[in-house]
Design a protein around this motif. Structure first.
Motif, PDB file in Angstrom:
ATOM      1  N   GLY A 139      12.735  16.608 -51.586  1.00 50.26           N
ATOM      2  CA  GLY A 139      12.889  15.178 -51.349  1.00 50.26           C
ATOM      3  C   GLY A 139      13.687  14.517 -52.455  1.00 50.26           C
ATOM      4  O   GLY A 139      13.465  14.792 -53.637  1.00 50.26           O
ATOM      5  N   ARG A 140      14.630  13.662 -52.073  1.00 49.63           N
ATOM      6  CA  ARG A 140      15.456  12.944 -53.058  1.00 49.63           C
ATOM      7  C   ARG A 140      15.602  11.506 -52.588  1.00 49.63           C
ATOM      8  O   ARG A 140      16.124  11.234 -51.504  1.00 49.63           O
ATOM      9  N   GLY A 141      15.084  10.554 -53.385  1.00 43.13           N
ATOM     10  CA  GLY A 141      15.154   9.156 -52.970  1.00 43.13           C
ATOM     11  C   GLY A 141      14.611   8.231 -54.027  1.00 43.13           C
ATOM     12  O   GLY A 141      14.854   8.416 -55.212  1.00 43.13           O
ATOM     13  N   TYR A 174      15.432  17.705 -47.579  1.00 49.82           N
ATOM     14  CA  TYR A 174      16.378  18.813 -47.397  1.00 49.82           C
ATOM     15  C   TYR A 174      15.609  20.120 -47.262  1.00 49.82           C
ATOM     16  O   TYR A 174      14.691  20.407 -48.032  1.00 49.82           O
ATOM     17  N   ASN A 175      16.004  20.923 -46.285  1.00 45.02           N
ATOM     18  CA  ASN A 175      15.263  22.133 -45.937  1.00 45.02           C
ATOM     19  C   ASN A 175      15.377  23.193 -47.033  1.00 45.02           C
ATOM     20  O   ASN A 175      16.439  23.757 -47.272  1.00 45.02           O
ATOM     21  N   ALA A 176      14.250  23.455 -47.691  1.00 45.66           N
ATOM     22  CA  ALA A 176      14.203  24.450 -48.766  1.00 45.66           C
ATOM     23  C   ALA A 176      13.221  25.567 -48.435  1.00 45.66           C
ATOM     24  O   ALA A 176      12.724  26.252 -49.326  1.00 45.66           O
ATOM     25  N   ASP A 208      20.445  21.857 -46.259  1.00 50.35           N
ATOM     26  CA  ASP A 208      20.722  21.016 -45.096  1.00 50.35           C
ATOM     27  C   ASP A 208      19.685  19.902 -44.983  1.00 50.35           C
ATOM     28  O   ASP A 208      18.495  20.094 -45.269  1.00 50.35           O
ATOM     29  N   LEU A 209      20.146  18.741 -44.525  1.00 49.71           N
ATOM     30  CA  LEU A 209      19.230  17.638 -44.265  1.00 49.71           C
ATOM     31  C   LEU A 209      18.243  18.042 -43.178  1.00 49.71           C
ATOM     32  O   LEU A 209      18.630  18.570 -42.132  1.00 49.71           O
ATOM     33  N   MET A 210      16.952  17.783 -43.435  1.00 56.13           N
ATOM     34  CA  MET A 210      15.894  18.165 -42.497  1.00 56.13           C
ATOM     35  C   MET A 210      15.230  16.953 -41.868  1.00 56.13           C
ATOM     36  O   MET A 210      14.729  17.023 -40.740  1.00 56.13           O
TER      37      MET A 210
END
Length: 251
Positions: free
Chosen positions: A84-86, A111-113, A150-152
């Motif tokens: 998560g980044r925000g 983002y899918n990790a 990738d954005l999830m």
């Protein structure tokens, strides 16, 4: 997904991106240097490995050991992990030391990790520290460096309810986790503090409105996000950037 392509994408993403894409993050901080050192070690190991390549086996996903201070994922299995980044968002009644910031939620891209969590947990744990130094891509659907994730989905609050909406597009449907806080511990001393401190690690249990088999969400490996101790010279509303790893467990 095979492991070798994952590692190669990690190693090559910085070469493919324009120089200004990474802003000041790519002065090769200690965290970033350590990240690429680990990637190089894994690439060497995969090249020497004669066994069939592993896949993203979610049964191998384990929470960081520090998370043992949170409620256990009772009778649930790991489903996904997202970086998560925000921002964490706050308000102040006034701009004096007599007021303290009030948390009003958070907004973050997820983002899918999952594959990193299954196969390279030490790399995953370092990503929030690095992601905090990287501006979010101006194209929302672009991958996030340095791991080329990738954005999830998105994390935000619906009223006072933490929501994780992973139904990104009409064809990418991972479900929706509606949650409430079920446990909290302070971030470890080793967490990147930012200006005011790292937000706590959390356990969030799911509630009515959840779409899919989600039972709980863990916020761990937090970096920054905490507000100042009081509202001195702060505006009526403000944001503090943060990053964290989110582990999604389900039935």
């Amino acid at each position: 997904m095979r492991l070798a392509p994952i590692l190669l994408s990690l190693a090559t993403v910085s070469l493919a991106a324009p120089a200004n894409y990474f802003d000041d993050a790519y002065d090769f901080s200690d965290e970033l240097s350590d990240f690429y050192a680990k990637v190089s070690q894994y690439i060497s190991r995969v090249r020497k490995d004669t066994t069939p390549s592993a896949t993203c086996d979610t049964s191998k996903i384990k929470l960081p050991s520090f998370a043992l201070g949170l409620p256990a994922p009772n009778q649930t299995v790991p489903m996904y992990v997202a970086l998560g980044r925000g921002t964490q968002n706050y308000t102040c009644a006034d701009s004096t030391s007599a007021s303290t910031p009030t948390a009003i939620g958070a907004v973050a891209n997820l983002y899918n990790a999952t594959c990193l969590a299954a196969n390279y947990p030490d790399i995953l744990e370092s990503l929030p520290n690095i992601a905090l130094k990287i501006s979010l891509p101006t194209n929302e659907y672009a991958t996030l460096p340095p791991a080329n994730l990738d954005l999830m989905g998105h994390h935000f609050f619906t009223g006072a309810t933490p929501e994780f909406n992973l139904d990104l597009t009409a064809t990418q449907q991972f479900g929706i986790a509606m949650t409430k806080k079920g446990g909290q511990i302070n971030a470890p001393d080793t967490a990147v503090q930012g200006k005011y401190g790292a937000v706590p690690w959390l356990y969030l249990s799911t509630i009515d409105g959840t779409v899919g088999k989600y039972k709980g969400v863990y916020r761990v490996d937090t970096a920054s996000g905490s507000p100042p101790d009081d509202c001195t010279d702060m505006p009526s509303s403000f944001e503090i950037e943060y990053s964290a790893n989110y582990y999604f467990f389900g039935s």
